[in-house]
Design an enzyme around this catalytic site. Structure first.
Site, PDB file in Angstrom:
ATOM      1  N   ASP A   1     -12.249  35.997  72.098  1.00  0.00           N
ATOM      2  CA  ASP A   1     -11.688  34.924  71.268  1.00  0.00           C
ATOM      3  C   ASP A   1     -10.191  34.864  71.527  1.00  0.00           C
ATOM      4  OD1 ASP A   1     -10.861  33.119  69.328  1.00  0.00           O
ATOM      5  OD2 ASP A   1     -12.222  33.882  67.799  1.00  0.00           O
TER       6      ASP A   1
ATOM      7  N   ARG B   1      -8.140  32.301  70.526  1.00  0.00           N
ATOM      8  CA  ARG B   1      -7.508  31.276  69.701  1.00  0.00           C
ATOM      9  C   ARG B   1      -6.314  31.802  68.916  1.00  0.00           C
ATOM     10  NH1 ARG B   1     -12.662  29.203  66.477  1.00  0.00           N
ATOM     11  NH2 ARG B   1     -13.015  31.466  66.532  1.00  0.00           N
TER      12      ARG B   1
END
Length: 218
Positions: free
Chosen positions: A140, A142
């Site tokens: 991930d 983000r």
């Protein structure tokens, strides 16, 4: 009617996010105020959809990562399109709220082409985490800083966050957005996305208690 006075910019904060445009946007869910931003640090163009008076505390909020395959093409591989529609509907029903739509978050931040490559690996048996790592990419990648800065600019002090992801909650808290309530955003699982959703629950800690029910047939 949407009152544009309810989206006054907070000019007292130092930020890399610049408000560029504010315009009424009629959608199938209702009439929103679309507030466009430029993230000067990354060059990404971002948008907030505002409904009603959101300033102050407790605005119903969705921070939604872009997903071309799910949001636009209605892919059954994920639940993104269903969540986007459900969130907009919930905000209108509530009478006030905001949806932050984040570009640069495709495939949890790895980009569209890499996401499609990861989906190939998932079709061969890997889960979504294993596929990203096999490509040499983060599980991930983000960053939710820009979402927090947009909310600050809109005058939102605390949110009732529509999310099943505890990491998203932690990220907003780290960037100064108070979470007054975590509001589940559960969509009916399908045969095509059940393994994907189970992986999100087991590998990322998403709060998905409904997955033990029988998935909807295709």
């Amino acid at each position: 009617m949407i009152d544009t006075d309810h989206v006054r910019s907070d000019s007292t904060r130092t930020t890399d996010v610049e408000r560029v445009a504010t315009v009424r946007l009629s959608t199938e869910h209702g009439e929103f105020l679309a507030v466009g931003y430029l993230d000067r640090s990354r060059g990404d163009e971002q948008i907030a959809l505002v409904y009603g008076d959101i300033e102050g505390d407790g605005a119903l909020t969705r921070v939604h990562s872009e997903c071309l395959t799910g949001d636009i093409f209605g892919s059954r591989h994920c639940e993104c399109g269903d969540q986007l529609s459900a969130a907009l509907g919930a905000i209108v029903s509530e009478g006030r709220g905001v949806l932050i739509y984040l570009q640069g978050h495709e495939g949890r931040g790895i980009g569209l082409l890499a996401k499609l490559q990861a989906m190939q690996l998932q079709a061969e048996g890997m889960d979504t985490v294993e596929a990203n790592l096999a490509l040499g990419l983060p599980a991930d990648a983000r960053d939710f800083r820009v979402a927090a800065e947009m909310l600050h600019d809109l005058g939102v002090r605390s949110v009732r966050l529509m999310s099943n992801n505890p990491r998203k909650i932690e990220a907003l808290l780290q960037h100064g957005i108070e979470i007054s309530e975590q509001v589940p955003l559960l969509t009916a699982p399908r045969e095509e996305n059940l393994f994907y959703l189970q992986t999100k629950r087991e590998r990322f800690g998403h709060l998905l208690p409904h997955l033990d029910r029988t998935p909807e047939p295709s």
